[in-house]
Write a protein that holds these residues in place. Structure first.
Motif, PDB file in Angstrom:
ATOM      1  N   ASP A   8       0.801  -1.215   0.000  1.00  0.00           N
ATOM      2  CA  ASP A   8       0.000   0.000   0.000  1.00  0.00           C
ATOM      3  C   ASP A   8       0.842   1.276   0.000  1.00  0.00           C
ATOM      4  O   ASP A   8       0.327   2.367   0.195  1.00  0.00           O
ATOM      5  CB  ASP A   8      -0.947   0.016   1.202  1.00  0.00           C
ATOM      6  CG  ASP A   8      -0.213   0.067   2.529  1.00  0.00           C
ATOM      7  OD1 ASP A   8       1.017  -0.177   2.560  1.00  0.00           O
ATOM      8  OD2 ASP A   8      -0.874   0.344   3.554  1.00  0.00           O
ATOM      9  N   ARG A   9       2.145   1.142  -0.226  1.00  0.00           N
ATOM     10  CA  ARG A   9       2.988   2.340  -0.278  1.00  0.00           C
ATOM     11  C   ARG A   9       4.191   2.126  -1.187  1.00  0.00           C
ATOM     12  O   ARG A   9       4.535   1.006  -1.545  1.00  0.00           O
ATOM     13  CB  ARG A   9       3.427   2.776   1.110  1.00  0.00           C
ATOM     14  CG  ARG A   9       4.380   1.846   1.810  1.00  0.00           C
ATOM     15  CD  ARG A   9       4.702   2.350   3.222  1.00  0.00           C
ATOM     16  NE  ARG A   9       5.709   1.512   3.837  1.00  0.00           N
ATOM     17  CZ  ARG A   9       7.022   1.681   3.693  1.00  0.00           C
ATOM     18  NH1 ARG A   9       7.492   2.680   2.980  1.00  0.00           N
ATOM     19  NH2 ARG A   9       7.876   0.860   4.281  1.00  0.00           N
ATOM     20  N   ILE A  10       4.806   3.249  -1.540  1.00  0.00           N
ATOM     21  CA  ILE A  10       5.991   3.256  -2.402  1.00  0.00           C
ATOM     22  C   ILE A  10       7.149   3.798  -1.580  1.00  0.00           C
ATOM     23  O   ILE A  10       7.030   4.855  -0.958  1.00  0.00           O
ATOM     24  CB  ILE A  10       5.763   4.148  -3.641  1.00  0.00           C
ATOM     25  CG1 ILE A  10       4.572   3.631  -4.454  1.00  0.00           C
ATOM     26  CG2 ILE A  10       7.023   4.215  -4.498  1.00  0.00           C
ATOM     27  CD1 ILE A  10       4.060   4.608  -5.500  1.00  0.00           C
ATOM     28  N   ASP A  11       8.250   3.078  -1.558  1.00  0.00           N
ATOM     29  CA  ASP A  11       9.447   3.537  -0.858  1.00  0.00           C
ATOM     30  C   ASP A  11      10.205   4.457  -1.813  1.00  0.00           C
ATOM     31  O   ASP A  11      10.927   3.994  -2.698  1.00  0.00           O
ATOM     32  CB  ASP A  11      10.301   2.341  -0.435  1.00  0.00           C
ATOM     33  CG  ASP A  11      11.493   2.742   0.424  1.00  0.00           C
ATOM     34  OD1 ASP A  11      12.075   3.835   0.197  1.00  0.00           O
ATOM     35  OD2 ASP A  11      11.864   1.951   1.304  1.00  0.00           O
ATOM     36  N   GLN A  12      10.012   5.767  -1.639  1.00  0.00           N
ATOM     37  CA  GLN A  12      10.611   6.756  -2.542  1.00  0.00           C
ATOM     38  C   GLN A  12      12.138   6.720  -2.510  1.00  0.00           C
ATOM     39  O   GLN A  12      12.783   6.926  -3.529  1.00  0.00           O
ATOM     40  CB  GLN A  12      10.111   8.168  -2.202  1.00  0.00           C
ATOM     41  CG  GLN A  12       8.616   8.344  -2.358  1.00  0.00           C
ATOM     42  CD  GLN A  12       8.128   8.186  -3.791  1.00  0.00           C
ATOM     43  OE1 GLN A  12       8.840   8.447  -4.749  1.00  0.00           O
ATOM     44  NE2 GLN A  12       6.887   7.744  -3.936  1.00  0.00           N
ATOM     45  N   GLU A  13      12.718   6.455  -1.349  1.00  0.00           N
ATOM     46  CA  GLU A  13      14.178   6.358  -1.255  1.00  0.00           C
ATOM     47  C   GLU A  13      14.705   5.220  -2.117  1.00  0.00           C
ATOM     48  O   GLU A  13      15.684   5.372  -2.841  1.00  0.00           O
ATOM     49  CB  GLU A  13      14.613   6.151   0.199  1.00  0.00           C
ATOM     50  CG  GLU A  13      15.181   7.388   0.831  1.00  0.00           C
ATOM     51  CD  GLU A  13      15.668   7.101   2.241  1.00  0.00           C
ATOM     52  OE1 GLU A  13      16.639   6.332   2.402  1.00  0.00           O
ATOM     53  OE2 GLU A  13      15.054   7.668   3.165  1.00  0.00           O
ATOM     54  N   MET A  54       0.866   5.118  -8.207  1.00  0.00           N
ATOM     55  CA  MET A  54       0.338   5.911  -7.106  1.00  0.00           C
ATOM     56  C   MET A  54      -0.030   5.089  -5.886  1.00  0.00           C
ATOM     57  O   MET A  54      -0.516   3.971  -6.001  1.00  0.00           O
ATOM     58  CB  MET A  54      -0.911   6.660  -7.575  1.00  0.00           C
ATOM     59  CG  MET A  54      -0.632   7.615  -8.713  1.00  0.00           C
ATOM     60  SD  MET A  54      -2.078   8.573  -9.185  1.00  0.00           S
ATOM     61  CE  MET A  54      -3.198   7.313  -9.709  1.00  0.00           C
ATOM     62  N   GLU A  55       0.188   5.704  -4.738  1.00  0.00           N
ATOM     63  CA  GLU A  55      -0.268   5.146  -3.475  1.00  0.00           C
ATOM     64  C   GLU A  55      -1.767   5.428  -3.317  1.00  0.00           C
ATOM     65  O   GLU A  55      -2.312   6.315  -3.991  1.00  0.00           O
ATOM     66  CB  GLU A  55       0.503   5.784  -2.317  1.00  0.00           C
ATOM     67  CG  GLU A  55       1.966   5.435  -2.310  1.00  0.00           C
ATOM     68  CD  GLU A  55       2.729   6.108  -1.178  1.00  0.00           C
ATOM     69  OE1 GLU A  55       2.266   7.141  -0.641  1.00  0.00           O
ATOM     70  OE2 GLU A  55       3.813   5.591  -0.834  1.00  0.00           O
ATOM     71  N   PRO A  56      -2.432   4.708  -2.416  1.00  0.00           N
ATOM     72  CA  PRO A  56      -3.855   4.975  -2.159  1.00  0.00           C
ATOM     73  C   PRO A  56      -4.096   6.452  -1.828  1.00  0.00           C
ATOM     74  O   PRO A  56      -3.316   7.076  -1.109  1.00  0.00           O
ATOM     75  CB  PRO A  56      -4.166   4.089  -0.952  1.00  0.00           C
ATOM     76  CG  PRO A  56      -3.179   2.959  -1.056  1.00  0.00           C
ATOM     77  CD  PRO A  56      -1.927   3.595  -1.597  1.00  0.00           C
ATOM     78  N   GLY A  57      -5.173   6.993  -2.412  1.00  0.00           N
ATOM     79  CA  GLY A  57      -5.560   8.377  -2.149  1.00  0.00           C
ATOM     80  C   GLY A  57      -4.928   9.406  -3.063  1.00  0.00           C
ATOM     81  O   GLY A  57      -5.384  10.548  -3.104  1.00  0.00           O
ATOM     82  N   GLU A  58      -3.886   9.050  -3.796  1.00  0.00           N
ATOM     83  CA  GLU A  58      -3.217  10.013  -4.666  1.00  0.00           C
ATOM     84  C   GLU A  58      -3.996  10.239  -5.966  1.00  0.00           C
ATOM     85  O   GLU A  58      -4.678   9.352  -6.461  1.00  0.00           O
ATOM     86  CB  GLU A  58      -1.810   9.538  -5.048  1.00  0.00           C
ATOM     87  CG  GLU A  58      -0.786   9.658  -3.955  1.00  0.00           C
ATOM     88  CD  GLU A  58       0.617   9.362  -4.456  1.00  0.00           C
ATOM     89  OE1 GLU A  58       1.469  10.270  -4.369  1.00  0.00           O
ATOM     90  OE2 GLU A  58       0.864   8.242  -4.950  1.00  0.00           O
ATOM     91  N   THR A  59      -3.844  11.448  -6.510  1.00  0.00           N
ATOM     92  CA  THR A  59      -4.384  11.798  -7.820  1.00  0.00           C
ATOM     93  C   THR A  59      -3.253  12.396  -8.644  1.00  0.00           C
ATOM     94  O   THR A  59      -2.500  13.243  -8.142  1.00  0.00           O
ATOM     95  CB  THR A  59      -5.531  12.844  -7.691  1.00  0.00           C
ATOM     96  OG1 THR A  59      -6.576  12.274  -6.901  1.00  0.00           O
ATOM     97  CG2 THR A  59      -6.072  13.232  -9.052  1.00  0.00           C
TER      98      THR A  59
END
Length: 176
Positions: free
Chosen positions: A110-115, A137-142
């Motif tokens: 449910d998330r992206i590790d940007q690092e 995209m992660e949940p909730g992003e547009t």
């Protein structure tokens, strides 16, 4: 070969393989038949797309050859999802890259590790997901994609996060 040298060789091989697999991110994989990035001033309409677990609303999209469309994409699901414009063959190839992103801890359910996404994989390659025909995209992003459809071809929009395409998370783009 001692264990330390063997381990170092395996890490180097893994990183070089990952760099090759992830190296295509950044350029819609060189297939101009799918269209090209569009300009905001040329947008004729906006299409809202909702990504859920594991389907899209709408399920198919119609465009005209030469039309520039703004896709406003929202992840309404509970998992990381992708909106990617391409052919079935392009999606199949991209799925291998996305698998590498999961294996290296970039995509974590449910998330992206940007690092991790920005990690240098060697030869100037990273796991960045920055193709102009795709958003991750992660949940909730547009996010938005502005795209010009240049010719009639068999196109799909799809989520290539491992297992999502296979679960039915794709739709047709009909070019009139």
């Amino acid at each position: 070969m001692n264990q330390r040298n063997l381990l170092a060789s395996l890490v180097a091989l893994t990183l070089s393989t990952s760099a090759f697999a992830a190296g295509e991110h950044g350029g819609h994989h060189g297939d101009d038949s799918i269209g090209e990035p569009g300009k905001a001033e040329d947008v004729s309409r906006t299409i809202d797309v909702s990504m859920l677990d594991n389907y899209y609303e709408p399920e198919s999209i119609s465009v005209k050859a030469g039309e520039t469309v703004r896709f406003r994409v929202k992840n309404d699901g509970a998992l990381v999802h992708e909106f990617n414009i391409g052919t079935a063959d392009m999606h199949e190839a991209h799925q291998a890259e996305m698998q590498m992103m999961v294996e290296h801890g970039v995509i974590k359910g449910d998330r992206i590790d940007q690092e991790m996404m920005n990690m240098d994989m060697g030869d100037g390659h990273s796991m960045k997901h920055d193709d102009p025909n795709s958003v991750l995209m992660e949940p909730g992003e547009t996010k938005e994609i502005i795209w010009t459809f240049t010719e009639a071809t068999d196109l799909e929009f799809a989520c290539n996060v491992p297992g999502h395409y296979q679960a039915g998370m794709y739709g047709d783009i009909d070019i009139e």
